[in-house]
Design an enzyme around this catalytic site. Structure first.
Site, PDB file in Angstrom:
ATOM      1  N   GLY A 129      41.099 -18.782  45.123  1.00  0.00           N
ATOM      2  CA  GLY A 129      40.053 -18.117  45.899  1.00  0.00           C
ATOM      3  C   GLY A 129      39.029 -17.452  45.009  1.00  0.00           C
ATOM      4  O   GLY A 129      39.232 -17.268  43.810  1.00  0.00           O
ATOM      5  N   GLY A 161      36.296 -14.133  45.296  1.00  0.00           N
ATOM      6  CA  GLY A 161      35.715 -13.030  46.059  1.00  0.00           C
ATOM      7  C   GLY A 161      34.511 -12.478  45.343  1.00  0.00           C
ATOM      8  O   GLY A 161      34.125 -12.987  44.289  1.00  0.00           O
ATOM      9  N   PHE A 198      34.325  -9.811  43.755  1.00  0.00           N
ATOM     10  CA  PHE A 198      34.664  -9.090  42.520  1.00  0.00           C
ATOM     11  C   PHE A 198      35.338  -9.953  41.459  1.00  0.00           C
ATOM     12  O   PHE A 198      35.671  -9.480  40.387  1.00  0.00           O
ATOM     13  CB  PHE A 198      35.553  -7.882  42.838  1.00  0.00           C
ATOM     14  CG  PHE A 198      34.927  -6.929  43.818  1.00  0.00           C
ATOM     15  CD1 PHE A 198      33.681  -6.383  43.549  1.00  0.00           C
ATOM     16  CD2 PHE A 198      35.561  -6.603  44.997  1.00  0.00           C
ATOM     17  CE1 PHE A 198      33.079  -5.511  44.444  1.00  0.00           C
ATOM     18  CE2 PHE A 198      34.963  -5.731  45.898  1.00  0.00           C
ATOM     19  CZ  PHE A 198      33.724  -5.184  45.625  1.00  0.00           C
ATOM     20  N   VAL A 250      40.605 -15.503  42.099  1.00  0.00           N
ATOM     21  CA  VAL A 250      42.031 -15.288  42.349  1.00  0.00           C
ATOM     22  C   VAL A 250      42.790 -16.567  41.971  1.00  0.00           C
ATOM     23  O   VAL A 250      42.374 -17.677  42.326  1.00  0.00           O
ATOM     24  CB  VAL A 250      42.282 -14.934  43.833  1.00  0.00           C
ATOM     25  CG1 VAL A 250      43.757 -14.628  44.068  1.00  0.00           C
ATOM     26  CG2 VAL A 250      41.428 -13.749  44.260  1.00  0.00           C
ATOM     27  N   ASP A 276      36.700  -2.241  54.226  1.00  0.00           N
ATOM     28  CA  ASP A 276      36.219  -3.624  54.209  1.00  0.00           C
ATOM     29  C   ASP A 276      37.126  -4.527  55.060  1.00  0.00           C
ATOM     30  O   ASP A 276      37.563  -5.589  54.602  1.00  0.00           O
ATOM     31  CB  ASP A 276      36.116  -4.135  52.769  1.00  0.00           C
ATOM     32  CG  ASP A 276      35.128  -5.284  52.629  1.00  0.00           C
ATOM     33  OD1 ASP A 276      34.344  -5.520  53.582  1.00  0.00           O
ATOM     34  OD2 ASP A 276      35.133  -5.955  51.580  1.00  0.00           O
TER      35      ASP A 276
HETATM   36  N1  ATP Z   1      47.652 -12.047  47.361  1.00  0.00           N
HETATM   37  C1  ATP Z   1      47.082 -13.217  47.620  1.00  0.00           C
HETATM   38  N2  ATP Z   1      47.836 -14.294  47.917  1.00  0.00           N
HETATM   39  C2  ATP Z   1      47.269 -15.495  48.187  1.00  0.00           C
HETATM   40  N3  ATP Z   1      45.942 -15.703  48.207  1.00  0.00           N
HETATM   41  C3  ATP Z   1      45.126 -14.672  47.911  1.00  0.00           C
HETATM   42  C4  ATP Z   1      45.647 -13.381  47.600  1.00  0.00           C
HETATM   43  N4  ATP Z   1      44.603 -12.551  47.378  1.00  0.00           N
HETATM   44  C5  ATP Z   1      43.494 -13.280  47.546  1.00  0.00           C
HETATM   45  N5  ATP Z   1      43.793 -14.555  47.868  1.00  0.00           N
HETATM   46  C6  ATP Z   1      42.852 -15.668  48.124  1.00  0.00           C
HETATM   47  O1  ATP Z   1      41.690 -15.455  47.376  1.00  0.00           O
HETATM   48  C7  ATP Z   1      40.553 -15.351  48.242  1.00  0.00           C
HETATM   49  C8  ATP Z   1      39.570 -14.391  47.644  1.00  0.00           C
HETATM   50  O2  ATP Z   1      40.093 -13.072  47.758  1.00  0.00           O
HETATM   51  P1  ATP Z   1      39.249 -11.802  47.385  1.00  0.00           P
HETATM   52  O3  ATP Z   1      39.986 -10.628  47.898  1.00  0.00           O
HETATM   53  O4  ATP Z   1      38.952 -11.818  45.937  1.00  0.00           O
HETATM   54  O5  ATP Z   1      37.851 -12.007  48.087  1.00  0.00           O
HETATM   55  P2  ATP Z   1      37.400 -12.042  49.609  1.00  0.00           P
HETATM   56  O6  ATP Z   1      38.104 -10.971  50.336  1.00  0.00           O
HETATM   57  O7  ATP Z   1      37.567 -13.442  50.136  1.00  0.00           O
HETATM   58  O8  ATP Z   1      35.861 -11.738  49.484  1.00  0.00           O
HETATM   59  P3  ATP Z   1      35.143 -10.363  49.091  1.00  0.00           P
HETATM   60  O9  ATP Z   1      35.504 -10.058  47.691  1.00  0.00           O
HETATM   61  O10 ATP Z   1      33.706 -10.685  49.261  1.00  0.00           O
HETATM   62  O11 ATP Z   1      35.634  -9.319  50.044  1.00  0.00           O
HETATM   63  C9  ATP Z   1      41.133 -14.938  49.596  1.00  0.00           C
HETATM   64  O12 ATP Z   1      40.315 -15.325  50.653  1.00  0.00           O
HETATM   65  C10 ATP Z   1      42.466 -15.683  49.593  1.00  0.00           C
HETATM   66  O13 ATP Z   1      42.271 -17.014  50.011  1.00  0.00           O
END
Ligand code: ATP
Length: 419
Positions: free
Chosen positions: A118, A120, A122, A125, A231
């Site tokens: 993923g 995000g 910031f 992932v 958020d």
């Molecule tokens: N603990 C986790 N286990 C499995 N997948 C994860 C986990 N954390 C994040 N992800 C995956 O990574 C993606 C990106 O997560 P992240 O929290 O960095 O950003 P976001 O919430 O999608 O966007 P933003 O940073 O704009 O809020 C998620 O949508 C998910 O698919």
């Protein structure tokens, strides 16, 4: 005693008396001092044991804790963990109790940061396999470390079954890396909008709503001082292997304060209008975002796809708990319980009320959603009793994973990508 003058005997007696009295006073003084220092120690120990206390937000203390290199800290204990194949990996425990991983180990565990799952705002992932055999998600943050601090300071001390727990971190070579429990069924948004999953059925959506509400209730009402997430949105809700929903991404979270913040932060479409006009983010602002999320679950449409315009139109033709089916996800047509859908939409509508005072607390939200689920269980039991069939699929939230067994869910891309 003959021959010893009386005056000498009296003098000796007085001397012995004064001497023993000062010895008693001395002993008492030492005992009192010891007792005081014990009381002081135990109260500081108690404060450290609190899940979230005033010192949890003292960033200078925790910053020095988490930024200390493992070698420089006497209190950091290196522990050796048995690897599945018999080898060892080392991780150290910081004073805060969160394991500190080395960059090298995380590099190996993520196949040199190629197993991306993923992206995000910031950072990226990655899925990672630790030498212990444990699968985790590793978030590599961009250089700005504010989100890193926020997550380590807060999430390291929060523990609830509906939050994605932080299981460690790495602060090395200018890298800010967070290690989380791995959520194998990906984000809620991927289930609502992606085409790689089957659409979530109605029962599942109600359970997700209740799980998220419980996670927020914990933050707002069960810890001291309360924390606001700031958020809440479908991409920050992750589903674990049993399809239980967990609140993720605490990069903007903070202790709830009733004073203006500098600038407006958050995600367009989920922001409380009251926060936008006053810059004060309250628990009620989280409730607003949660209301938007409830509408997302009902309509499978995001704020970017005109969700709130649809809700406004829908609200015109509804009477409290009736008529919300017009905004329903068409894929639920004929497959959802209209009474429950209307009740959930009415609750969502209260959450997004312009006036913060009119919004329910997360505790009330949990109660309302639990009642929807309770009546569902009742109906189900009655139905089963009448039709005399065996309970096979949905009974309560706990049986969701069984319900979805055998269906194809591919939460992560099959081939690793480079960030
Ligand atoms: N603990 C986790 N286990 C499995 N997948 C994860 C986990 N954390 C994040 N992800 C995956 O990574 C993606 C990106 O997560 P992240 O929290 O960095 O950003 P976001 O919430 O999608 O966007 P933003 O940073 O704009 O809020 C998620 O949508 C998910 O698919």
């Amino acid at each position: 005693m003959k021959g010893i003058p009386l005056i000498l005997i009296i003098g000796i007696a007085i001397g012995v008396l004064v001497g023993s009295m000062s010895a008693i006073v001395g002993v008492l003084w030492v005992m009192l001092r010891r007792r005081r220092s014990q009381v002081g120690n135990s109260s500081s120990r108690r404060a450290a044991e609190l899940p979230i206390s005033g010192n949890a937000v003292d960033s200078s203390t925790v910053l020095s804790d988490i930024t200390e290199s493992p070698r420089s800290s006497e209190e950091n204990r290196e522990i050796s963990v048995m690897k599945c194949g018999g080898g060892h990996m080392k991780k150290s425990l910081s004073k805060s109790g969160l394991p500190k991983y080395s960059y090298k180990d995380l590099q190996k565990a993520t196949f040199n940061f190629t197993a991306k799952i993923g992206q995000g705002a910031f950072g990226c992932v990655y899925k990672a396999q630790l030498l212990t055999g444990e699968t985790v998600a590793v978030k590599v943050l961009a250089t700005n470390s504010r989100e890193f601090l926020s997550e380590v300071l807060l999430l390291g001390r929060l523990h609830h079954k509906n939050l994605v727990n932080l299981v460690g971190y790495c602060l090395e070579k200018d890298q800010h890396i967070l290690v989380y429990e791995y959520m194998s069924n990906g984000s809620l948004s991927s289930h609502l909008y992606g085409d790689q999953h089957e659409p979530l059925d109605w029962d599942m959506r109600v359970c997700v709503a209740l799980d998220v509400a419980r996670g927020l209730e914990y933050l707002h009402d069960e810890i001291i001082p309360p924390v606001v997430h700031r958020d809440i949105k479908s991409s920050n809700i992750l589903l674990d292997r049993s399809f239980r929903a967990r609140v993720a991404d605490f990069g903007m979270s903070m202790v709830a304060l009733r004073r203006p913040l500098s600038g407006i932060q958050g995600t367009y479409g989920y922001l409380d209008p009251h926060y936008i006009s006053t810059q004060i983010f309250t628990k009620e602002s989280d409730v607003y975002s949660f209301g938007v999320l409830l509408f997302e679950l009902i309509a499978a449409r995001s704020p970017q796809q005109g969700l709130m315009e649809l809700v406004k139109l829908g609200a015109m033709s509804t009477e409290e708990r009736l008529g919300w089916e017009d905004i329903m996800d068409p894929r639920l047509d004929g497959k959802s319980n209209m009474q429950e859908l209307n009740e959930m939409a009415a609750l969502a509508h209260r959450c997004i009320n312009e006036s913060q005072l009119q919004r329910p607390s997360m505790r009330e939200v949990v109660l309302s959603l639990s009642q929807i689920l309770e009546s569902k269980k009742h109906q189900k039991k009655n139905h089963l009793r009448q039709s005399n069939t065996k309970l096979t699929s949905f009974d309560n939230c706990a049986s969701i994973s069984d319900h979805y067994k055998g269906k194809s869910f591919t939460g992560i891309p099959k081939s690793p990508e480079v960030c």
